[in-house]
Scaffold this active site. Structure first.
Site, PDB file in Angstrom:
ATOM      1  N   ASP A 105       0.993  -1.443   0.056  1.00 17.13           N
ATOM      2  CA  ASP A 105       0.218  -0.083   0.045  1.00 17.13           C
ATOM      3  C   ASP A 105       1.223   1.589   0.016  1.00 17.13           C
ATOM      4  OD1 ASP A 105      -3.329   0.480   0.374  1.00 17.13           O
ATOM      5  OD2 ASP A 105      -1.634   2.211   1.352  1.00 17.13           O
ATOM      6  N   SER A 106       0.173   1.895  -0.782  1.00 23.51           N
ATOM      7  CA  SER A 106       1.551   3.648  -0.718  1.00 23.51           C
ATOM      8  C   SER A 106       0.875   4.529  -0.055  1.00 23.51           C
ATOM      9  CB  SER A 106       1.653   3.473  -2.063  1.00 23.51           C
ATOM     10  OG  SER A 106       2.147   2.759  -3.085  1.00 23.51           O
TER      11      SER A 106
END
Length: 409
Positions: A71-72
């Site tokens: 996840d960013s």
């Protein structure tokens, strides 16, 4: 060593990054509600979300696998920015970001179920943003790209021109750090080359290509198939409110275009058709029928940018594959929202039944139940179907081939 490697993410950019590095993962979307997760810092938020995604997918597995969750989160002035979701939110964020420096945090969680190991890591990359004008921001938001990506920008897409520089791992900004993933895999005893896989390639030599049309029903079956496909296209289907814009703007991509015999019939019906195929012998013939509109490419690794096609067509392809999941994932990636995927289904079984034989469970990659399940993972919903006749068999009766339509939500 055979490795079942699962990507717990719906991100087309992460899938594209892995494929470009020679890795073909199995994609399983976690379903984690990102909006209701909080953490003490943007970096910890990215790592926590990655962990929750990986754990959610592992919880649904019935066999051992190595699962990667990512996840960013973009951090600017200590504030975490995820996906904006709406044009207004994206526009506000881009105005806030212009001319500034941010840090793109990507959390990585690798879970190896056979060894019962869980690794959680964070990679951070500094990103420098251009001083965008209001006109550039409005135009970028209108493309739809910034609405569905962390921080409202991409470095590998339309937003690449708005990033003036980075410090750190480029791939991390795209969605996952390949060097970090390599080190994490080594920690659980998996070498990076073990993930390199080649997609099965179905080839035809010149002799087979030369007689392919005649042995597959010739122009009569090709015309019947094209007319059936044409009836399911959203801008030609009965009762459709979708119109073809001036200049024929809709893009139809035919997978495994073969000799181009079906594609040429679709063009004759007024469609703009491009085709890809692995066989150079088949493409030599397709180039005559579709000059300038065919290319050599694997249906599981399409040379097409995200969300560029209005329709993707596959006639008698999926039943030939050992695993159709990569093709379905690519179809979903290249389709625009509300675009359609039209494909033949149950070909092997329908042919066997026509010959008085039972079903063959070993060739089920075009089975409707399997396709519906795979398509759902990528936002494709079954919403149409028809049939078309093949050449008469010994009974002088023409078998009917099922054709189904999935719509991209």
């Amino acid at each position: 060593m055979s490795v079942r490697f699962v990507l717990a993410s719906s991100s087309p950019a992460r899938l594209k990054t892995l494929r470009a590095a020679g890795v073909e993962p199995e994609v399983i979307v976690s379903g984690v509600d990102e909006d209701n997760v909080t953490a003490e810092s943007p970096g910890e938020l990215a790592r926590l979300l990655a962990t929750l995604k990986a754990r959610a997918v592992v919880a649904g597995l019935t066999e051992h696998a190595t699962v990667l969750g990512c996840d960013s989160v973009l951090e600017i002035d200590g504030v975490a920015y995820g996906k904006p979701g709406t044009p207004d939110a994206a526009r506000d964020r881009l105005r806030e970001m212009r001319g500034k420096t941010g840090v793109l945090h990507t959390g990585h969680c690798l879970i190896d179920t056979s060894g019962k190991q869980e690794l959680r890591e964070l990679e951070s990359t500094t990103v420098y943003f251009a001083d965008l004008t209001d006109e550039e921001i409005d135009a970028y938001v209108d493309t739809g790209e910034p609405l569905v990506v962390a921080g409202s920008f991409t470095v590998d897409g339309l937003g690449g021109a708005f990033v003036t520089g980075i410090e750190g791992d480029y791939h991390n900004v795209v969605g996952l750090s390949l060097p970090l993933l390599r080190r994490m895999l080594a920690s659980v005893g998996i070498s990076w080359p073990a993930l390199w896989q080649s997609s099965p390639r179905i080839q035809y030599d010149d002799t087979e290509a030369a007689r392919y049309d005649d042995t597959r029903g010739g122009f009569a079956r090709a015309k019947a198939a094209a007319e059936a496909v044409h009836s399911l296209l959203p801008w030609t289907a009965a009762g459709s409110s979708t119109e073809v814009p001036a200049g024929g703007g809709q893009r139809v991509l035919e997978l495994a275009v073969g000799t181009g015999i079906v594609g040429a019939e679709l063009v004759a019906l007024g469609n703009l058709v491009h085709g890809v195929d692995l066989s150079e012998s088949m493409l030599q013939r397709a180039r005559i029928r579709l000059p300038g509109h065919v290319a050599a490419a694997d249906a599981g690794r399409l040379p097409v940018a995200d969300r560029r096609c209005d329709a993707v067509v596959a006639i008698w392809l999926l039943h030939l594959l050992e695993d159709s999941s990569a093709v379905i994932a690519e179809v979903a990636r290249v389709l625009r929202p509300d675009g359609v995927f039209i494909t033949t289904t149950e070909k092997s079984d329908s042919s066997r039944y026509a010959d008085g034989r039972g079903p063959n469970d070993t060739r089920s990659q075009d089975a409707l139940s399997l396709l519906v399940a795979q398509a759902a993972r990528h936002g494709l919903t079954l919403d149409g179907a028809t049939t078309f006749p093949g050449p008469p068999r010994n009974t002088n009766e023409s078998p009917l081939y099922p054709l189904v339509r999935f719509r991209r939500t």
